[in-house]
Design a protein around this motif. Structure first.
Motif, PDB file in Angstrom:
ATOM      1  N   GLY A 472      24.601  29.245  40.714  1.00  0.00           N
ATOM      2  CA  GLY A 472      23.743  29.274  41.891  1.00  0.00           C
ATOM      3  C   GLY A 472      23.245  30.599  41.902  1.00  0.00           C
ATOM      4  O   GLY A 472      22.677  31.161  43.304  1.00  0.00           O
ATOM      5  N   GLY A 473      23.076  31.434  40.912  1.00  0.00           N
ATOM      6  CA  GLY A 473      22.331  32.800  41.109  1.00  0.00           C
ATOM      7  C   GLY A 473      23.397  33.859  41.342  1.00  0.00           C
ATOM      8  O   GLY A 473      23.155  34.700  42.294  1.00  0.00           O
ATOM      9  N   ASN A 474      24.609  33.680  40.793  1.00  0.00           N
ATOM     10  CA  ASN A 474      25.728  34.619  41.060  1.00  0.00           C
ATOM     11  C   ASN A 474      26.240  35.373  40.090  1.00  0.00           C
ATOM     12  O   ASN A 474      26.286  34.640  38.723  1.00  0.00           O
ATOM     13  CB  ASN A 474      27.044  34.140  41.826  1.00  0.00           C
ATOM     14  CG  ASN A 474      26.572  33.660  43.327  1.00  0.00           C
ATOM     15  OD1 ASN A 474      25.972  34.295  44.226  1.00  0.00           O
ATOM     16  ND2 ASN A 474      26.582  32.194  43.412  1.00  0.00           N
ATOM     17  N   ARG A 475      26.898  36.614  40.040  1.00  0.00           N
ATOM     18  CA  ARG A 475      27.663  36.891  38.756  1.00  0.00           C
ATOM     19  C   ARG A 475      29.328  36.964  39.288  1.00  0.00           C
ATOM     20  O   ARG A 475      29.530  37.198  40.186  1.00  0.00           O
ATOM     21  CB  ARG A 475      27.575  38.275  38.577  1.00  0.00           C
ATOM     22  CG  ARG A 475      25.993  38.840  37.765  1.00  0.00           C
ATOM     23  CD  ARG A 475      25.719  40.082  38.093  1.00  0.00           C
ATOM     24  NE  ARG A 475      25.608  40.838  39.420  1.00  0.00           N
ATOM     25  CZ  ARG A 475      26.161  41.938  39.910  1.00  0.00           C
ATOM     26  NH1 ARG A 475      26.512  42.519  38.835  1.00  0.00           N
ATOM     27  NH2 ARG A 475      26.031  41.960  41.195  1.00  0.00           N
ATOM     28  N   VAL A 476      29.900  36.305  38.374  1.00  0.00           N
ATOM     29  CA  VAL A 476      31.302  35.748  38.549  1.00  0.00           C
ATOM     30  C   VAL A 476      32.391  36.163  37.585  1.00  0.00           C
ATOM     31  O   VAL A 476      31.953  35.934  36.512  1.00  0.00           O
ATOM     32  CB  VAL A 476      31.548  34.108  38.763  1.00  0.00           C
ATOM     33  CG1 VAL A 476      32.699  33.726  38.999  1.00  0.00           C
ATOM     34  CG2 VAL A 476      30.349  33.545  39.614  1.00  0.00           C
ATOM     35  N   TRP A 477      33.302  37.028  38.357  1.00  0.00           N
ATOM     36  CA  TRP A 477      34.325  37.435  37.191  1.00  0.00           C
ATOM     37  C   TRP A 477      35.749  36.599  37.964  1.00  0.00           C
ATOM     38  O   TRP A 477      35.851  36.196  38.980  1.00  0.00           O
ATOM     39  CB  TRP A 477      34.668  39.007  37.717  1.00  0.00           C
ATOM     40  CG  TRP A 477      33.716  39.787  36.896  1.00  0.00           C
ATOM     41  CD1 TRP A 477      34.070  40.545  35.901  1.00  0.00           C
ATOM     42  CD2 TRP A 477      32.473  40.267  37.685  1.00  0.00           C
ATOM     43  NE1 TRP A 477      32.913  41.360  35.609  1.00  0.00           N
ATOM     44  CE2 TRP A 477      31.883  41.202  36.601  1.00  0.00           C
ATOM     45  CE3 TRP A 477      31.578  39.820  38.750  1.00  0.00           C
ATOM     46  CZ2 TRP A 477      30.806  41.862  36.701  1.00  0.00           C
ATOM     47  CZ3 TRP A 477      30.485  40.562  38.572  1.00  0.00           C
ATOM     48  CH2 TRP A 477      30.127  41.450  37.758  1.00  0.00           C
ATOM     49  N   ALA A 478      36.546  36.536  36.576  1.00  0.00           N
ATOM     50  CA  ALA A 478      37.608  35.850  36.872  1.00  0.00           C
ATOM     51  C   ALA A 478      38.822  36.379  36.217  1.00  0.00           C
ATOM     52  O   ALA A 478      38.758  36.576  34.772  1.00  0.00           O
ATOM     53  CB  ALA A 478      37.826  34.391  36.541  1.00  0.00           C
ATOM     54  N   ALA A 479      39.908  37.145  36.570  1.00  0.00           N
ATOM     55  CA  ALA A 479      40.768  37.549  35.792  1.00  0.00           C
ATOM     56  C   ALA A 479      42.286  37.047  35.693  1.00  0.00           C
ATOM     57  O   ALA A 479      42.669  36.393  36.911  1.00  0.00           O
ATOM     58  CB  ALA A 479      41.129  39.050  36.417  1.00  0.00           C
ATOM     59  N   THR A 480      43.147  37.089  34.871  1.00  0.00           N
ATOM     60  CA  THR A 480      44.314  36.592  34.623  1.00  0.00           C
ATOM     61  C   THR A 480      45.329  37.770  35.285  1.00  0.00           C
ATOM     62  O   THR A 480      45.274  38.813  34.578  1.00  0.00           O
ATOM     63  CB  THR A 480      44.807  36.130  33.463  1.00  0.00           C
ATOM     64  OG1 THR A 480      43.892  34.855  33.175  1.00  0.00           O
ATOM     65  CG2 THR A 480      46.176  35.642  33.517  1.00  0.00           C
ATOM     66  N   LEU A 481      46.148  37.760  36.469  1.00  0.00           N
ATOM     67  CA  LEU A 481      46.767  38.793  36.882  1.00  0.00           C
ATOM     68  C   LEU A 481      48.087  39.052  35.887  1.00  0.00           C
ATOM     69  O   LEU A 481      48.414  38.168  35.009  1.00  0.00           O
ATOM     70  CB  LEU A 481      47.159  38.398  38.092  1.00  0.00           C
ATOM     71  CG  LEU A 481      46.286  38.114  39.188  1.00  0.00           C
ATOM     72  CD1 LEU A 481      47.051  37.804  40.410  1.00  0.00           C
ATOM     73  CD2 LEU A 481      45.457  39.230  39.463  1.00  0.00           C
ATOM     74  N   LEU A 482      48.431  40.530  35.861  1.00  0.00           N
ATOM     75  CA  LEU A 482      49.769  40.702  35.154  1.00  0.00           C
ATOM     76  C   LEU A 482      50.698  39.777  35.403  1.00  0.00           C
ATOM     77  O   LEU A 482      51.060  39.501  36.612  1.00  0.00           O
ATOM     78  CB  LEU A 482      49.826  42.182  35.330  1.00  0.00           C
ATOM     79  CG  LEU A 482      50.785  42.911  34.655  1.00  0.00           C
ATOM     80  CD1 LEU A 482      50.352  43.258  33.457  1.00  0.00           C
ATOM     81  CD2 LEU A 482      51.500  44.285  35.444  1.00  0.00           C
ATOM     82  N   GLY A 483      51.442  39.404  34.197  1.00  0.00           N
ATOM     83  CA  GLY A 483      52.523  38.512  34.405  1.00  0.00           C
ATOM     84  C   GLY A 483      52.111  37.008  34.269  1.00  0.00           C
ATOM     85  O   GLY A 483      53.067  36.189  34.293  1.00  0.00           O
TER      86      GLY A 483
END
Length: 710
Positions: A472-483
């Protein structure tokens, strides 16, 4: 999100048949795995004799001569030029205490090299430029550097490789040779199982550490440089920061504890801009450091705070010997100091080793396999040369072996993600406080959005949202949290504030600009803390079936960083782990009431896999000490018209109607969208949620622009 994780593991590996410390044999040396910039691997053969060319040995996180495969490979060249580069991409990730340890380690490394008839070249600048100039000056035919798993540092290595490939000498382009120091002799990362319990069944034998080689005398006339003072280093880093547009990143220096204890959430503009950039504050800190250094006695705790072991390899190994022998009596003052620090650092069983020695391991003052070797050697000394199959006889031995083996497992998994593409997304690695964090990114332009999973989940829980929202015209980050998931699970005390601090640092260091924060379940509470404490990093909030409470009337914020692991939590975590492994399929199905097929085998299997990772049970214990007493309506103050709540009406964990009623009444300007879904609407009905978030980002972005113009 349902939780899944694992009990503290016992490393069953042992040393090779002859555990005595000896110089590397021809067989050992010929098997040193060294990687080129491509995915192919070459081997450095001792039978080739001494190379007639010159080599540059680039030190980064390997500040030692002991157990250094790269040094052994380089020593076969006619001339070896050791180098350390103060590149901001490397040192900006370090805390002030880590910088202190770094400077002292470099002083010791320089002295150790001098004792060998060599010297250390020290430069400030970018690695690409420094190496290009030095290689040209000494006419180096080889550059040796340790492999990296972090995305930004791998990009830096790629940049160095490209720079060297453009240089030409009569002998050809300089070779860029990468090396590592594995704990286990694993031939091919592709054959590495994804599950830790399957990995244990392979019973890999730990590799013995290597002794330092004899280096050729270095007789070149060079500008050697000197180890900078902490003041010089601060000025250099601030000058680099001043050239960038990201002055807002000074918010990284504001701790949640400081804000909570002051009972306010929105730091003033002066306060945000001053931290990390104030010359007066830096000067006071640096003067205090210099005074401390002048008064410092012979101690292994070399920093101002005196909380971590530092110095050179010999000093750290002496401290490790003291740590391992905690149960023995001693009259040595230096060992007594280690024992005292151990007691203060043992906030939970085995945690003291990581706290005291984590910096030394991260900087490579000693290698992981050296620490493992010393622990196992001491264990054998206690048991007549044998290792018991029932566990270690000393808690300190268990702490060292477990920590090192855990670090090695996550390093192997991180390495595998860089060479073997198996998942739904290309995985990148970021190091936070020495720990490895997985993340991914999609989209090339548009607003920045960060997706945050709930307790027990991982970045792939947004499997159909990452690309969908990016399209949709965005920059998307996704992170796996510590643990969680594939990220590291160290033996630390996990709190909701710690995870919020991680997210804040991720936004500053990785994303590099304010973001729209999207959080599910506990992830919603984490992003609310981020927005409440560091509002300058958040453009808006999207809370998907968020955890947290609404307190109609509050007068203060109860806050405590102290979390004690009780016997109830210890036992409860282990029982909960067994229950989750047996019931995860049913639990997931209950969370997806309208589309049970979305609770498929893939997501269930990944959760079961993660539940066998070393350190999982420590994370599980935190569920018994969570503190959700900071109310959502308190955290969301100042975010009027910038909070979107997406709520699955059939959430089996919370009463959706009660939550929504409280949010409407006590949180000003909150937008609410209800869906026919359960606890995870983003995964149960991804297309609808993607569309809602895309529309929201456009709408709130217009509001922000309008406010900026006024």
């Amino acid at each position: 999100m349902a939780l899944l994780l694992l009990p503290r593991f016992h490393c069953l590996t042992s040393f090779s048949s002859n555990p005595t410390h000896r110089p590397p044999t021809t067989r050992q040396r010929s098997s040193l795995a060294v990687g080129s910039m491509s995915s192919t691997r070459v081997r450095v053969e001792s039978s080739a004799g001494r190379n007639t060319g010159a080599a540059v040995l680039w030190f980064k996180h390997d500040l030692r001569l002991d157990d250094h495969p790269g040094l052994i490979a380089a020593s076969r060249c006619r001339t070896v030029v050791p180098l350390y580069v103060f590149d901001r991409r490397i040192i900006s990730r370090f805390s002030d205490e880590m910088l202190e340890v770094l400077l002292l380690a470099l002083e010791d490394l320089r002295k150790s090299l001098k004792d060998q008839g060599s010297r250390l070249v020290i430069r400030l600048g970018t690695a690409e430029n420094v190496l290009q100039e030095l290689v040209k000056e000494v006419k180096a035919t080889n550059v040796f550097a340790e492999e990296e798993v972090e995305y930004d540092l791998r990009r830096m290595l790629d940049g160095v490789g490209k720079t060297l490939s453009t240089m030409y000498f009569p002998e050809g382009n300089p070779r860029f040779v990468l090396w590592n120091t594995p704990l286990y002799n694993i031939k091919n990362l592709k054959d590495l199982p994804a599950s830790y319990n399957e990995f244990e069944k392979l019973k890999f034998t730990a590799i013995s550490p290597l002794l330092p080689p004899k280096l050729p005398n270095l007789e070149l006339e060079l500008n050697w440089g000197s180890v900078p003072t902490l003041e010089d280093l601060k000025i250099f880093m601030n000058d680099c920061l001043g050239k960038s547009k990201d002055h807002w990143s000074s918010v990284k220096g504001i701790s949640a504890e400081r804000v909570f204890r002051s009972n306010k959430f929105v730091a003033s503009r002066n306060e945000i801009q001053g931290l990390g950039l104030s010359k007066t504050g830096d000067s006071n800190q640096i003067n205090s450091y210099n005074r401390f250094q002048n008064k410092r006695k012979e101690s292994v705790f070399v920093t101002q705070r005196g909380n971590v072991v530092g110095g050179g390899t010999t000093v750290v190994l002496n401290a490790l010997a003291a740590y391992l022998r905690y149960l023995e009596g001693t009259g040595r003052d230096d060992w007594l100091e280690v024992h005292e620090k151990l007691r203060h650092a043992e906030n939970r069983e085995g945690a003291s080793f990581g706290i005291l020695f984590g910096s030394a391991l991260c900087l490579g003052i000693i290698s992981r396999r050296r620490a493992h070797y010393e622990a196992i050697k001491y264990e054998k000394e206690r048991n007549g040369g044998f290792l018991s199959p029932f566990g270690y006889s000393a808690a300190t031995v268990a702490a060292v072996a477990d920590t090192v083996c855990s670090m090695e497992w996550y390093w192997l998994m991180a390495s595998k993600t860089q060479f073997v593409y198996e998942g739904r997304y290309a995985i990148r690695i970021w190091r936070w406080k020495g720990f490895l964090i997985q993340y991914t990114v999609a989209g090339d332009e548009g607003p920045a959005i960060l997706l945050v999973h709930g307790f027990g989940a991982f970045l792939e829980h947004f499997r159909d949202n990452i690309n969908g929202i990016a399209e949709g015209g965005n920059r998307v980050w996704a992170a796996t949290l510590l643990g969680f998931g594939g990220s590291e699970k160290p033996n630390v005390v996990y709190t909701e504030v710690m995870w919020a601090e991680l997210l804040k640092d991720f936004i500053v260091e990785v994303v590099g600009e304010p973001v729209h924060l999207v959080g599910n379940s506990m992830g919603g509470y984490f992003v609310s803390i981020v927005a409440g404490v560091w509002p300058s990093v958040a453009k808006s909030l999207v809370l998907i079936n968020t955890a947290g409470n609404v307190v109609p009337q509050y007068s203060s914020v109860p806050f405590s960083q102290e979390r004690q692991t009780s016997p109830v939590a210890w036992l409860g975590a282990r029982l909960l782990l067994l229950y989750l492994r047996l019931s995860i399929k049913n639990l997931m199905t209950n969370l997806y009431p309208t589309k049970v097929e979305r609770a498929d085998d893939w997501i269930v299997n990944e959760m079961v896999r993660a539940s066998h990772d070393p350190g999982v049970v420590v994370v599980l214990e935190s569920i018994f000490t969570f503190n959700l007493s900071i109310p959502l309506n308190y955290l969301l103050e100042g975010f009027e018209n910038r909070v979107l709540v997406i709520q699955g009406r059939k959430d089996p964990l919370y009463n959706s109607q009660t939550i929504l009623a409280l949010l409407r009444e006590h949180c000003k300007g909150v937008t609410i969208r209800e869906l026919d879904a359960g606890h995870c609407p983003h995964d149960e009905r991804p297309k609808e949620v993607n569309s809602i978030i895309q529309e929201w980002v456009v709408t709130v972005g217009g509001r922000i622009l309008s406010c900026d113009r006024t």
